[in-house]
Design an enzyme around this catalytic site. Sequence first.
Site, mmCIF file in Angstrom:
data_model
loop_
_atom_site.group_PDB
_atom_site.id
_atom_site.type_symbol
_atom_site.label_atom_id
_atom_site.label_comp_id
_atom_site.label_asym_id
_atom_site.label_seq_id
_atom_site.Cartn_x
_atom_site.Cartn_y
_atom_site.Cartn_z
ATOM 1 N N HIS A 160 0.834 -1.206 0.000
ATOM 2 C CA HIS A 160 0.000 0.000 0.000
ATOM 3 C C HIS A 160 0.870 1.259 0.000
ATOM 4 C CE1 HIS A 160 -3.354 -2.434 2.097
ATOM 5 N NE2 HIS A 160 -3.844 -2.055 0.946
ATOM 6 N N CYS A 247 -2.866 0.436 9.660
ATOM 7 C CA CYS A 247 -3.939 -0.480 9.212
ATOM 8 C C CYS A 247 -4.889 -0.874 10.328
ATOM 9 C CB CYS A 247 -3.363 -1.777 8.672
ATOM 10 S SG CYS A 247 -1.713 -1.715 8.110
HETATM 11 C C1 CIR Z 1 -3.936 -7.619 3.295
HETATM 12 O O1 CIR Z 1 -3.120 -8.095 2.498
HETATM 13 O O2 CIR Z 1 -4.959 -7.045 2.936
HETATM 14 C C2 CIR Z 1 -3.645 -7.763 4.769
HETATM 15 N N1 CIR Z 1 -2.988 -9.008 5.027
HETATM 16 C C3 CIR Z 1 -2.799 -6.624 5.273
HETATM 17 C C4 CIR Z 1 -3.462 -5.307 5.133
HETATM 18 C C5 CIR Z 1 -2.643 -4.183 5.657
HETATM 19 N N2 CIR Z 1 -3.364 -2.961 5.578
HETATM 20 C C6 CIR Z 1 -2.798 -1.769 5.418
HETATM 21 O O3 CIR Z 1 -1.607 -1.638 5.201
HETATM 22 N N3 CIR Z 1 -3.616 -0.717 5.422
#
Ligand code: CIR
Length: 253
Positions: A160, A247
């Site tokens: 991201h 996140c």
């Molecule tokens: C994903 O791949 O969607 C989750 N395992 C990790 C999401 C992390 N979110 C973020 O950086 N906002």
Amino acid sequence: MTKAIVHTVSPRISNCELTYIERVPVDFAVACQQHQSYCQLLESLGIEVTVLSGNEHFPDAVFIEDTALVFEELAVITRPGADSRRGETTLIEAELSKHRSIAKIMSPATLDGGDVIQVGSTVFVGQTARTNSAGITALQTVLAPFDYEVIPVKVDGCLHLKSAACDISPRSLLVNPKWVDLSPFSDFNVITIDENEPWAANAIHANGTVCLHAGFDRTIGLLRELEFRVAAVNVSEFQKAEGGLSCLSLRFQ
Ligand code: CIR
């Protein structure tokens, strides 16, 4: 910032989505303890924390940031780029409708909250595998009645935009220059993480304090030298799921 919404850790977190890192088991009990410490840190900074738990069947539910964007005028319910995460938004929409009117990102657009940095009236949006160009256009459309400038940012090598850059004050961004094109950030004070800590750019700030993962000693030291007030919290289990501090919450006034 006075409110944060978080979601409890799913017992299925070891089945999370992974893109750039190898799968290793997440210790559920330790993850729950770390999540509690994270919530306590937010509370210690004067933030009122609401804990949701209705999405526990979704492995990635704890990464609530990806499901919505909260602006002063409205909340935008995203359409996450990963199929396995699309169903997380129903619960979040119900909760956010208590605070804001709702707009939604619709198919074929995809947008993850982790790709969006809002600093004042500037909204940076990462161009990633999770956020497509239709997603960026859809965000521009829902924000058009308001006074925001939506600026696409090239991201390469990480999940991201916020894996590579985060706001740490109203005018400062903490960045890993290897993963993000810095040219859209020319109006900001750009601070580079220690190169031995590539994931250290994922930070949050609240009420004058920058929060970072406790393992990023060198970047923490660097920020303290620059006279930032820094608090550290251990989120090592969430790093195994490709997540970081930002996140784990939706933060808003
Ligand atoms: C994903 O791949 O969607 C989750 N395992 C990790 C999401 C992390 N979110 C973020 O950086 N906002």
